[in-house]
Enzyme design. Structure first.
Site, PDB file in Angstrom:
ATOM      1  CG  HIS A  12      56.657  13.454  -8.187  1.00 49.31           C
ATOM      2  ND1 HIS A  12      57.502  12.506  -7.675  1.00 49.31           N
ATOM      3  CD2 HIS A  12      56.648  13.279  -9.531  1.00 49.31           C
ATOM      4  CE1 HIS A  12      57.990  11.783  -8.679  1.00 49.31           C
ATOM      5  NE2 HIS A  12      57.494  12.231  -9.810  1.00 49.31           N
ATOM      6  CB  CYS A  20      46.940  32.393  -9.613  1.00 51.68           C
ATOM      7  SG  CYS A  20      45.901  33.027 -10.948  1.00 51.68           S
ATOM      8  CB  CYS A  23      48.362  36.614 -11.568  1.00 47.92           C
ATOM      9  SG  CYS A  23      47.793  36.078  -9.926  1.00 47.92           S
ATOM     10  CB  CYS A  44      43.514  33.894  -8.463  1.00 49.47           C
ATOM     11  SG  CYS A  44      44.621  35.197  -7.900  1.00 49.47           S
ATOM     12  CB  CYS A  47      44.099  37.794 -11.634  1.00 48.41           C
ATOM     13  SG  CYS A  47      44.540  36.059 -11.822  1.00 48.41           S
ATOM     14  CB  SER A  83      60.101   4.915  -5.361  1.00 48.92           C
ATOM     15  OG  SER A  83      60.158   4.973  -6.776  1.00 48.92           O
ATOM     16  CB  SER A  84      57.196   0.901  -8.134  1.00 49.51           C
ATOM     17  OG  SER A  84      56.853   1.963  -9.014  1.00 49.51           O
ATOM     18  CG  ASN A 105      58.331   0.045  -2.894  1.00 53.08           C
ATOM     19  OD1 ASN A 105      57.637   1.014  -2.646  1.00 53.08           O
ATOM     20  ND2 ASN A 105      57.990  -0.847  -3.811  1.00 53.08           N
TER      21      ASN A 105
END
Length: 140
Positions: A12, A20, A23, A44, A47, A83-84, A105
């Site tokens: 993730h 950027c 670019c 950026c 650019c 994590s679920s 969890n």
């Protein structure tokens, strides 16, 4: 990574770098952080394109999915931490593991993509408390 792991796939993304959108220049955390205080929307310096944190937003493809799938298929032991198991495609990965699966969890998890019989240990603990207990047990 702080513990020394060299090969970490952040599917993730992370906030440790930005890029950027025009670019594709990559910026480290410190540069991106400083830029975000100069402008409402950081741009950026090369650019003028918009800087985006290197995180996966809703609707974007996760990163390193193939590599993670391969690792899951080869794992003797897989930890699912914090994590679920509800958001795909990441929620599919544990079911690919032929080895033992440990889920840590605090709160509900979904069994839609991982059958409960495949879970070796389900620790309904706070992540920090769980790993502190593991560390203490390792000292004994």
């Amino acid at each position: 990574q702080k513990a020394g792991s060299k090969k970490v796939y952040e599917i993730h993304g992370s906030t440790w770098q930005s890029y950027c959108t025009s670019c594709s220049e990559v910026f480290d955390y410190e540069t991106s952080y400083a830029q975000s205080f100069k402008e409402d929307v950081p741009h950026c310096e090369k650019c003028g394109g918009v800087l985006k944190p290197d995180i996966v937003f809703f609707g974007e493809n996760v990163k390193h999915l193939y590599e993670c799938q391969t690792l899951a298929e080869e794992a003797d032991l897989l930890f699912v931490v914090g994590s679920s198991l509800t958001v795909t495609p990441a929620a599919f990965l544990p079911s690919m593991c032929p080895g033992k699966i440990v889920v840590v969890n605090k709160g509900d998890i979904s069994y839609a993509y991982l059958h409960p019989q495949k879970i070796f240990i389900h620790a309904e603990w706070d992540i920090d408390d769980f790993f502190k207990a593991v560390e203490e047990a390792g000292r004994e």
